[in-house]
Design an enzyme around this catalytic site. Structure first.
Site, PDB file in Angstrom:
ATOM      1  CD  GLU A   1       4.952  -0.001  -3.848  1.00  0.00           C
ATOM      2  OE1 GLU A   1       5.247  -1.111  -3.358  1.00  0.00           O
ATOM      3  OE2 GLU A   1       5.010   0.241  -5.057  1.00  0.00           O
TER       4      GLU A   1
ATOM      5  CD  GLU B   1       4.934  -6.169   6.823  1.00  0.00           C
ATOM      6  OE1 GLU B   1       3.770  -5.727   6.914  1.00  0.00           O
ATOM      7  OE2 GLU B   1       5.799  -5.681   6.077  1.00  0.00           O
TER       8      GLU B   1
ATOM      9  CD  GLN C   1       4.630  -3.133  14.665  1.00  0.00           C
ATOM     10  OE1 GLN C   1       3.731  -2.706  13.946  1.00  0.00           O
ATOM     11  NE2 GLN C   1       5.064  -4.391  14.540  1.00  0.00           N
TER      12      GLN C   1
ATOM     13  N   GLY D   1       1.156   1.232   3.095  1.00  0.00           N
ATOM     14  CA  GLY D   1       0.719   0.813   4.424  1.00  0.00           C
ATOM     15  C   GLY D   1       0.529  -0.692   4.440  1.00  0.00           C
ATOM     16  CB  SER D   2      -1.183  -2.866   6.798  1.00  0.00           C
ATOM     17  OG  SER D   2      -2.437  -2.243   6.849  1.00  0.00           O
TER      18      SER D   2
ATOM     19  CB  CYS E   1       7.781  -2.340   3.501  1.00  0.00           C
ATOM     20  SG  CYS E   1       8.662  -1.004   2.706  1.00  0.00           S
TER      21      CYS E   1
ATOM     22  N   GLY F   1      -4.678  -1.552   2.500  1.00  0.00           N
ATOM     23  CA  GLY F   1      -4.473  -1.322   1.061  1.00  0.00           C
ATOM     24  C   GLY F   1      -5.546  -2.004   0.228  1.00  0.00           C
TER      25      GLY F   1
HETATM   26  P1  NAD Z   1      -1.756   1.110   7.955  1.00  0.00           P
HETATM   27  O1  NAD Z   1      -2.275   0.339   6.794  1.00  0.00           O
HETATM   28  O2  NAD Z   1      -2.324   0.876   9.284  1.00  0.00           O
HETATM   29  O3  NAD Z   1      -1.941   2.678   7.689  1.00  0.00           O
HETATM   30  C1  NAD Z   1      -1.406   3.293   6.538  1.00  0.00           C
HETATM   31  C2  NAD Z   1      -2.162   4.596   6.298  1.00  0.00           C
HETATM   32  O4  NAD Z   1      -3.519   4.288   5.934  1.00  0.00           O
HETATM   33  C3  NAD Z   1      -2.256   5.497   7.533  1.00  0.00           C
HETATM   34  O5  NAD Z   1      -2.133   6.844   7.143  1.00  0.00           O
HETATM   35  C4  NAD Z   1      -3.651   5.207   8.046  1.00  0.00           C
HETATM   36  O6  NAD Z   1      -4.188   6.240   8.832  1.00  0.00           O
HETATM   37  C5  NAD Z   1      -4.406   5.043   6.743  1.00  0.00           C
HETATM   38  N1  NAD Z   1      -5.686   4.330   6.852  1.00  0.00           N
HETATM   39  C6  NAD Z   1      -6.057   3.413   7.782  1.00  0.00           C
HETATM   40  N2  NAD Z   1      -7.311   2.995   7.550  1.00  0.00           N
HETATM   41  C7  NAD Z   1      -7.754   3.655   6.451  1.00  0.00           C
HETATM   42  C8  NAD Z   1      -8.959   3.645   5.715  1.00  0.00           C
HETATM   43  N3  NAD Z   1      -9.984   2.873   6.059  1.00  0.00           N
HETATM   44  N4  NAD Z   1      -9.067   4.445   4.631  1.00  0.00           N
HETATM   45  C9  NAD Z   1      -8.038   5.218   4.243  1.00  0.00           C
HETATM   46  N5  NAD Z   1      -6.867   5.286   4.907  1.00  0.00           N
HETATM   47  C10 NAD Z   1      -6.710   4.501   5.998  1.00  0.00           C
HETATM   48  O7  NAD Z   1      -0.158   0.895   7.944  1.00  0.00           O
HETATM   49  P2  NAD Z   1       0.912   1.433   9.023  1.00  0.00           P
HETATM   50  O8  NAD Z   1       0.744   0.619  10.261  1.00  0.00           O
HETATM   51  O9  NAD Z   1       0.884   2.912   9.105  1.00  0.00           O
HETATM   52  O10 NAD Z   1       2.290   1.047   8.315  1.00  0.00           O
HETATM   53  C11 NAD Z   1       2.889  -0.219   8.414  1.00  0.00           C
HETATM   54  C12 NAD Z   1       2.642  -1.017   7.152  1.00  0.00           C
HETATM   55  O11 NAD Z   1       3.118  -0.291   6.018  1.00  0.00           O
HETATM   56  C13 NAD Z   1       3.403  -2.329   7.120  1.00  0.00           C
HETATM   57  O12 NAD Z   1       2.558  -3.369   6.679  1.00  0.00           O
HETATM   58  C14 NAD Z   1       4.497  -2.099   6.066  1.00  0.00           C
HETATM   59  O13 NAD Z   1       4.969  -3.223   5.417  1.00  0.00           O
HETATM   60  C15 NAD Z   1       3.833  -1.148   5.150  1.00  0.00           C
HETATM   61  N6  NAD Z   1       4.813  -0.410   4.374  1.00  0.00           N
HETATM   62  C16 NAD Z   1       5.006  -0.756   3.057  1.00  0.00           C
HETATM   63  C17 NAD Z   1       5.941  -0.109   2.284  1.00  0.00           C
HETATM   64  C18 NAD Z   1       6.124  -0.472   0.856  1.00  0.00           C
HETATM   65  O14 NAD Z   1       6.574   0.367   0.106  1.00  0.00           O
HETATM   66  N7  NAD Z   1       5.792  -1.668   0.423  1.00  0.00           N
HETATM   67  C19 NAD Z   1       6.698   0.920   2.834  1.00  0.00           C
HETATM   68  C20 NAD Z   1       6.490   1.250   4.176  1.00  0.00           C
HETATM   69  C21 NAD Z   1       5.542   0.579   4.929  1.00  0.00           C
END
Ligand code: NAD
Length: 478
Positions: free
Chosen positions: A248, A380, A329, A226-227, A282, A231
């Site tokens: 990631e 990003e 987004q 995720g972001s 990503c 993370g």
């Molecule tokens: P996000 O960080 O908003 O959410 C990711 C996940 O985390 C979701 O399931 C969300 O509900 C959960 N989450 C949110 N807050 C949380 C908390 N406090 N505790 C635990 N879990 C929580 O990301 P997104 O908007 O879903 O995805 C987009 C991001 O993902 C972009 O930054 C992208 O670069 C990244 N991404 C990275 C890769 C990689 O492999 N490097 C691959 C795909 C996406």
């Protein structure tokens, strides 16, 4: 999909504390389905079920695990068109991209079915006469899997399959925007005979269900994609409790185009890398670093190709770019278009588009006259937006490519073996592409990055064992 899709906890379908309406970003009038929203109590029940199931699953026969994963992989492949359609409806990537992603998930399950029967150890002679030393891998316990919205089936698959193959029990929390594919995976695993408690799906808010998983002392490891901000917050909490953690996160991936590049290859790689999947990868090529001898010709050719891109409903035949995933987004993409203009960059494209159905349609956008210190080149954006950075020569291109807080993927278009080889060695990224888009990777080799993009060991391929197992060293005097 019509009726309520429930959470899978301890082998049973369980209603939640609320309902999440899954909407199609290509057509806001199209409701993909209703999905139960779990709360912290559901997450806790799922963790307890996973903990209870762990001793038996950890010691199950590798054949049993391989058979279940193989059946799941076969079912995904047999249903790839239907799953692809679901994915395109809930996330907005084009149907061919979505079917490709579904197929990839199937192959991932098949790959890890094979890995389950190939778990290796080592046997060495001790430095003490007569003593034998064995090194074996064991599962870590209950793994919490938290996934983003942009690869709704492939990312859950590449975490769930190795976790189960190596004998862990899992609690999965998919992104709120795309519960459909995760639910379909859960139902496929259920039908494939996964024992109760070994696999649990809890759909719900990150701040509620995600927090409960990260905060539980009974969860041994968290695999998160995720972001960066989410993370890092998860990592701080998890590390405090001594959990194993794999993150990631984002990217700001450079694609270098040198004077000697094949123009067709370079334009094709940049259009694909920057704009396909609506730029919501990503690994997207968001900084196009172009040497001065080819710069003007390259920009002209790229603009021409961009002008011909078909942006429309993800399920429509011929669509090359689907909608942005949601209003939040889209607002972020538009905000960065303004930031870039205010920083002095020139922009082509970037208009909101009207289509037959109401959706989040954005014309791909290209910034030119940019430099690497601008926010649009450091942060990003995660949309169909790329920047061109003009550089003098290969040396400057490499320096600019590496001058970023991220380090996921990195690419170069060149016909020079010397520059390609040098770039492969010196690009500060987890993955390097030569004459290929920065996005688009194989399922059987490691995936991950450096610097702000990743934390912990690599995902996918045999390297997945590093996270999903712990090593034991045993000494025997026979
Ligand atoms: P996000 O960080 O908003 O959410 C990711 C996940 O985390 C979701 O399931 C969300 O509900 C959960 N989450 C949110 N807050 C949380 C908390 N406090 N505790 C635990 N879990 C929580 O990301 P997104 O908007 O879903 O995805 C987009 C991001 O993902 C972009 O930054 C992208 O670069 C990244 N991404 C990275 C890769 C990689 O492999 N490097 C691959 C795909 C996406």
């Amino acid at each position: 999909m019509s009726s309520l899709h429930q959470n899978l906890i301890n082998g049973s379908w369980v209603a939640g504390a609320g309902v999440n309406l899954n909407k199609n970003p290509s057509d806001l009038a199209d409701v993909v389905g209703e999905f139960a929203q779990a709360d912290a109590g559901h997450a806790q029940t799922a963790i307890e079920a996973a903990s209870a199931a762990f001793p038996k699953w950890a010691n199950s026969s590798v054949q049993e695990r391989a058979d279940i994963l193989d059946r799941a992989g076969s079912a995904i492949l047999a249903r790839k068109e239907e799953l692809g359609k679901l994915l395109a409806r809930e996330e907005g990537k084009t149907l061919p991209e979505a079917i490709g992603e579904a197929a990839r998930a199937g192959y991932i399950f098949k790959f890890f079915a094979g890995e389950a029967v190939r778990i290796e150890g080592e046997k060495l002679a001790s430095v003490r006469p007569g003593v034998e030393v064995e090194i074996t891998r064991e599962p870590i316990g209950v793994v919490g899997i938290i996934t983003p919205w942009n690869f709704p089936i492939a990312i859950p698959a590449w975490k769930i399959a190795p976790a189960l193959a190596y004998g862990n029990c899992v609690v999965v929390k998919p992104a709120d925007l795309v519960p459909g594919c995760a639910w379909a995976l859960a139902s496929i695993l259920h039908d494939a005979g996964i024992p109760p408690g070994v696999f649990n799906l809890v759909m719900g808010r990150g701040s509620v269900v995600g927090e409960a998983i990260v905060g539980s002392p009974d969860v041994a490891g968290i695999s998160f994609t995720g972001s960066v901000s989410t993370g890092r917050a998860i990592a701080a909490r998890a590390i405090e409790q001594g959990k194993k953690i794999q993150l990631e996160m984002g990217g700001k991936n450079p694609m270098v185009v040198l004077d000697d590049a094949d123009m067709n290859i370079a334009v094709g790689a940049c259009v694909n890398g920057a704009f396909f999947s609506t730029g919501q990868r990503c690994t997207a090529s968001s900084r196009l670093i172009v040497t001065q001898g080819i710069h003007d010709r390259f920009v002209a050719a790229l603009r021409e190709r961009m002008g011909a891109l078909k942006v429309d409903h993800a399920l429509k035949q011929g669509t090359e770019i689907g909608p942005v995933v949601d209003q939040t987004q889209l607002d972020q993409d538009l905000a960065y278009l303004d930031i870039g203009r205010n920083e002095g960059a020139k922009v082509t494209g970037g208009d909101i588009l009207g289509r037959e159905t109401e959706g989040y349609y954005l014309q791909p956008a290209l910034f030119t006259d940019t430099h690497n210190a601008m926010r649009i080149n450091r942060e990003e954006i995660f949309g169909p937006v790329a920047s061109v950075i003009r550089v003098k020569d290969y040396g400057e291109a490499l320096a600019v490519a590496n001058d970023t807080p991220f380090g996921l993927s990195s690419g170069i278009c060149t016909t020079s073996l010397k520059h390609a080889s040098h770039f492969k060695r010196h690009a500060q990224a987890g993955m390097v592409m030569v004459n290929l888009p920065t996005a688009g990777v194989d399922y059987h080799v490691p995936f991950g990055g450096r610097k702000g993009s990743s934390y912990g060991s690599r995902e996918q391929g045999r390297y997945a064992a590093e996270f999903y197992t712990t090593v034991k060293t045993a000494y025997t005097l026979p």
